[in-house]
Design a protein around this motif. Structure first.
Motif, short mmCIF file in Angstrom:
data_model
loop_
_atom_site.label_atom_id
_atom_site.label_comp_id
_atom_site.label_asym_id
_atom_site.label_seq_id
_atom_site.Cartn_x
_atom_site.Cartn_y
_atom_site.Cartn_z
N ASN A 79 0.83 -1.21 0.00
CA ASN A 79 0.00 0.00 0.00
C ASN A 79 0.87 1.26 0.00
OD1 ASN A 79 -2.37 -1.44 -0.03
ND2 ASN A 79 -2.59 -1.45 2.19
N ALA A 80 1.96 1.25 0.75
CA ALA A 80 2.86 2.40 0.77
C ALA A 80 3.49 2.62 -0.60
CB ALA A 80 3.95 2.19 1.83
N ARG A 81 3.91 1.52 -1.26
CA ARG A 81 4.48 1.62 -2.61
C ARG A 81 3.46 2.17 -3.59
NH1 ARG A 81 6.77 -3.57 -2.02
NH2 ARG A 81 4.99 -4.38 -3.13
N ASP A 82 2.23 1.66 -3.51
CA ASP A 82 1.18 2.11 -4.42
C ASP A 82 0.88 3.60 -4.23
OD1 ASP A 82 1.03 -0.43 -5.45
OD2 ASP A 82 -0.76 -1.00 -4.32
N MET A 83 0.86 4.04 -2.98
CA MET A 83 0.61 5.45 -2.71
C MET A 83 1.74 6.32 -3.26
SD MET A 83 -1.13 5.48 1.05
CE MET A 83 -1.28 7.26 1.01
N MET A 84 2.99 5.86 -3.10
CA MET A 84 4.12 6.61 -3.63
C MET A 84 4.05 6.70 -5.15
SD MET A 84 7.30 5.40 -1.25
CE MET A 84 8.47 6.33 -2.21
N ARG A 85 3.70 5.61 -5.78
CA ARG A 85 3.59 5.61 -7.25
C ARG A 85 2.49 6.55 -7.71
NH1 ARG A 85 4.15 -0.83 -8.07
NH2 ARG A 85 6.40 -0.93 -7.94
N SER A 86 1.36 6.52 -7.03
CA SER A 86 0.26 7.40 -7.45
C SER A 86 0.63 8.85 -7.22
CB SER A 86 -1.03 7.04 -6.72
OG SER A 86 -0.92 7.30 -5.34
N GLN A 87 1.36 9.15 -6.14
CA GLN A 87 1.80 10.51 -5.90
C GLN A 87 2.79 10.95 -6.97
OE1 GLN A 87 3.33 10.42 -1.92
NE2 GLN A 87 1.30 10.62 -0.98
N GLN A 88 3.69 10.05 -7.36
CA GLN A 88 4.65 10.37 -8.41
C GLN A 88 3.94 10.61 -9.73
OE1 GLN A 88 7.36 7.08 -8.28
NE2 GLN A 88 8.65 8.02 -6.72
N LEU A 89 2.93 9.80 -10.04
CA LEU A 89 2.18 9.99 -11.27
C LEU A 89 1.43 11.31 -11.24
CD1 LEU A 89 0.71 6.45 -11.97
CD2 LEU A 89 2.42 7.66 -13.30
N ASP A 90 0.83 11.62 -10.10
CA ASP A 90 0.11 12.89 -9.98
C ASP A 90 1.05 14.06 -10.16
OD1 ASP A 90 -2.23 11.52 -9.55
OD2 ASP A 90 -2.19 11.77 -7.35
N SER A 91 2.21 13.99 -9.52
CA SER A 91 3.16 15.10 -9.63
C SER A 91 3.73 15.19 -11.04
CB SER A 91 4.28 14.96 -8.60
OG SER A 91 5.07 13.84 -8.88
N SER A 92 3.95 14.04 -11.69
CA SER A 92 4.47 14.10 -13.06
C SER A 92 3.41 14.61 -14.02
CB SER A 92 4.99 12.73 -13.51
OG SER A 92 3.92 11.82 -13.67
N GLN A 93 2.15 14.27 -13.80
CA GLN A 93 1.08 14.78 -14.65
C GLN A 93 0.94 16.28 -14.45
OE1 GLN A 93 -2.32 12.42 -13.61
NE2 GLN A 93 -1.72 10.71 -14.92
N ASN A 94 1.06 16.73 -13.22
CA ASN A 94 0.97 18.16 -12.95
C ASN A 94 2.14 18.89 -13.59
OD1 ASN A 94 -1.37 17.84 -11.51
ND2 ASN A 94 -0.35 17.73 -9.53
N SER A 95 3.33 18.31 -13.52
CA SER A 95 4.49 18.97 -14.12
C SER A 95 4.40 18.94 -15.64
CB SER A 95 5.79 18.32 -13.65
OG SER A 95 5.90 17.00 -14.14
N ASP A 96 3.83 17.88 -16.22
CA ASP A 96 3.65 17.83 -17.67
C ASP A 96 2.69 18.92 -18.12
OD1 ASP A 96 5.35 15.70 -17.89
OD2 ASP A 96 3.77 14.18 -18.11
N GLN A 97 1.62 19.10 -17.37
CA GLN A 97 0.65 20.12 -17.73
C GLN A 97 1.26 21.51 -17.60
OE1 GLN A 97 -2.63 19.33 -15.14
NE2 GLN A 97 -3.35 17.59 -16.33
N SER A 98 2.06 21.72 -16.56
CA SER A 98 2.68 23.03 -16.39
C SER A 98 3.73 23.26 -17.46
CB SER A 98 3.29 23.17 -14.99
OG SER A 98 4.34 22.26 -14.84
N THR A 99 4.39 22.19 -17.91
CA THR A 99 5.39 22.33 -18.96
C THR A 99 4.73 22.78 -20.25
OG1 THR A 99 6.70 20.56 -17.99
CG2 THR A 99 7.19 21.13 -20.25
N VAL A 100 3.59 22.21 -20.57
CA VAL A 100 2.89 22.59 -21.79
C VAL A 100 2.38 24.02 -21.67
CG1 VAL A 100 0.88 22.08 -23.22
CG2 VAL A 100 2.28 20.22 -22.35
N GLU A 101 1.89 24.39 -20.48
CA GLU A 101 1.37 25.74 -20.29
C GLU A 101 2.49 26.78 -20.36
OE1 GLU A 101 -0.62 25.46 -16.59
OE2 GLU A 101 -2.24 24.25 -17.37
#
Length: 82
Positions: free
Chosen positions: A24-46
């Motif tokens: 569960n801890a690994r899954d939460m870390m992965r989801s947080q990393q995906l969320d942060s990478s998606q947010n950074s991808d969106q900000s990169t495009v903006e």
């Protein structure tokens, strides 16, 4: 030849609980990393800057293309068999 007793693996409920907690801890870390990478991808495009994939050096792009090409050749994708 020497004989030895069979190896036994025993799991307790404590082992299973600890595994579930780590998973569960690994899954939460992965989801947080995906969320942060998606947010950074969106900000990169903006920002108007280039996406991360385009920041690769030509040498890295060449190696990646060769690896993909050799993989496709190994599994026979895109080749005509006669």
């Amino acid at each position: 030849m020497l004989s030895r007793p069979a190896t036994k693996v025993s799991l307790t409920t404590k082992d299973i609980t600890e595994y579930d907690q780590r998973k569960n801890a690994r899954d939460m870390m992965r989801s947080q990393q995906l969320d942060s990478s998606q947010n950074s991808d969106q900000s990169t495009v903006e920002d108007g800057s280039q996406p991360i994939e385009e920041d690769l050096t030509p040498a890295t792009q060449t190696r990646a293309a060769k690896a993909k090409m050799s993989r496709e050749q190994r599994i026979g994708v895109g080749t005509s068999r006669g």
